[in-house]
Motif scaffolding. Structure first.
Motif, mmCIF file in Angstrom:
data_model
loop_
_atom_site.group_PDB
_atom_site.id
_atom_site.type_symbol
_atom_site.label_atom_id
_atom_site.label_comp_id
_atom_site.label_asym_id
_atom_site.label_seq_id
_atom_site.Cartn_x
_atom_site.Cartn_y
_atom_site.Cartn_z
ATOM 1 N N PHE A 193 -3.764 23.499 -7.426
ATOM 2 C CA PHE A 193 -2.497 23.446 -6.697
ATOM 3 C C PHE A 193 -2.715 23.075 -5.230
ATOM 4 C CE2 PHE A 193 -0.773 26.323 -10.143
ATOM 5 C CZ PHE A 193 -0.060 25.299 -10.742
ATOM 6 N N GLY A 194 -3.889 23.353 -4.688
ATOM 7 C CA GLY A 194 -4.232 22.862 -3.351
ATOM 8 C C GLY A 194 -4.281 21.344 -3.325
ATOM 9 N N ALA A 195 -4.830 20.751 -4.397
ATOM 10 C CA ALA A 195 -4.850 19.293 -4.499
ATOM 11 C C ALA A 195 -3.436 18.735 -4.649
ATOM 12 C CB ALA A 195 -5.711 18.859 -5.682
ATOM 13 N N VAL A 196 -2.569 19.470 -5.336
ATOM 14 C CA VAL A 196 -1.172 19.048 -5.463
ATOM 15 C C VAL A 196 -0.510 19.008 -4.087
ATOM 16 C CG1 VAL A 196 1.093 19.716 -6.362
ATOM 17 C CG2 VAL A 196 -0.906 19.814 -7.848
ATOM 18 N N ILE A 197 -0.811 19.967 -3.249
ATOM 19 C CA ILE A 197 -0.240 19.991 -1.898
ATOM 20 C C ILE A 197 -0.733 18.791 -1.083
ATOM 21 C CG2 ILE A 197 -0.263 21.271 0.290
ATOM 22 C CD1 ILE A 197 -0.223 23.840 -1.427
ATOM 23 N N ASN A 221 0.826 -1.210 0.000
ATOM 24 C CA ASN A 221 0.000 0.000 0.000
ATOM 25 C C ASN A 221 0.861 1.261 0.000
ATOM 26 O OD1 ASN A 221 -2.372 -1.430 -0.035
ATOM 27 N ND2 ASN A 221 -2.695 -1.312 2.165
ATOM 28 N N ALA A 222 1.967 1.242 0.705
ATOM 29 C CA ALA A 222 2.849 2.401 0.741
ATOM 30 C C ALA A 222 3.433 2.687 -0.638
ATOM 31 C CB ALA A 222 3.966 2.179 1.756
ATOM 32 N N TRP A 223 3.922 1.648 -1.321
ATOM 33 C CA TRP A 223 4.506 1.855 -2.646
ATOM 34 C C TRP A 223 3.449 2.220 -3.681
ATOM 35 C CZ3 TRP A 223 9.276 3.028 -3.337
ATOM 36 C CH2 TRP A 223 10.228 2.609 -2.418
ATOM 37 N N THR A 224 2.249 1.660 -3.550
ATOM 38 C CA THR A 224 1.162 2.033 -4.455
ATOM 39 C C THR A 224 0.795 3.504 -4.277
ATOM 40 O OG1 THR A 224 0.294 -0.221 -4.368
ATOM 41 C CG2 THR A 224 -1.209 1.495 -5.133
ATOM 42 N N CYS A 225 0.738 3.944 -3.047
ATOM 43 C CA CYS A 225 0.435 5.345 -2.757
ATOM 44 C C CYS A 225 1.526 6.270 -3.289
ATOM 45 C CB CYS A 225 0.265 5.522 -1.252
ATOM 46 S SG CYS A 225 -0.120 7.197 -0.746
ATOM 47 N N ILE A 226 2.778 5.843 -3.217
ATOM 48 C CA ILE A 226 3.876 6.647 -3.745
ATOM 49 C C ILE A 226 3.718 6.838 -5.246
ATOM 50 C CG2 ILE A 226 6.360 6.601 -4.242
ATOM 51 C CD1 ILE A 226 6.742 5.366 -1.456
ATOM 52 N N VAL A 227 3.437 5.758 -5.965
ATOM 53 C CA VAL A 227 3.307 5.837 -7.425
ATOM 54 C C VAL A 227 2.114 6.698 -7.817
ATOM 55 C CG1 VAL A 227 2.832 4.463 -9.496
ATOM 56 C CG2 VAL A 227 4.484 3.656 -7.819
ATOM 57 N N ILE A 228 0.965 6.470 -7.195
ATOM 58 C CA ILE A 228 -0.236 7.231 -7.536
ATOM 59 C C ILE A 228 -0.054 8.708 -7.194
ATOM 60 C CG2 ILE A 228 -2.666 7.572 -6.923
ATOM 61 C CD1 ILE A 228 -2.865 4.510 -6.690
ATOM 62 N N SER A 229 0.552 8.997 -6.054
ATOM 63 C CA SER A 229 0.764 10.390 -5.661
ATOM 64 C C SER A 229 1.734 11.096 -6.604
ATOM 65 C CB SER A 229 1.290 10.467 -4.232
ATOM 66 O OG SER A 229 0.332 9.970 -3.333
ATOM 67 N N ALA A 230 2.776 10.402 -7.025
ATOM 68 C CA ALA A 230 3.741 11.019 -7.943
ATOM 69 C C ALA A 230 3.080 11.355 -9.277
ATOM 70 C CB ALA A 230 4.930 10.090 -8.153
#
Length: 88
Positions: free
Chosen positions: A56-60, A9-18
């Motif tokens: 940009f708020g969503a980006v933050i 879940n941590a790595w999936t979140c990293i990829v989706i967030s990036a």
């Protein structure tokens, strides 16, 4: 300190967030510059700067998710190096 979420879940979140940060940054910059593809229709918003601020708020928010998930992945890596046995 123990991780709260699983390593997957941590790595999936990293990829989706990036990906979200990259895509939303591009969309936000187009709104900020009143690009014709975002502001050219009669149904599009009138003030691109306000829309860009919201994007940009969503980006933050996604950047905060990225930091949290990266810390969780780091905790999993650190825990794995210490030789702990994981029950699966």
């Amino acid at each position: 300190m123990k991780p709260v979420v699983s390593a997957f879940n941590a790595w999936t979140c990293i990829v989706i967030s990036a990906f979200a940060i990259v895509i939303l940054s591009a969309i936000g910059s187009m709104f900020a510059n009143n690009h014709h593809s975002m502001m050219g229709s009669t149904e599009d918003p009138k003030d691109g700067k306000k829309v860009a601020g919201a994007v940009f708020g969503a980006v933050i928010v996604y950047a905060i998710f990225l930091l949290f998930c990266a810390s969780q992945a780091f905790l999993h890596k650190r825990q794995q190096r210490q030789g702990e046995i994981a029950l699966r």
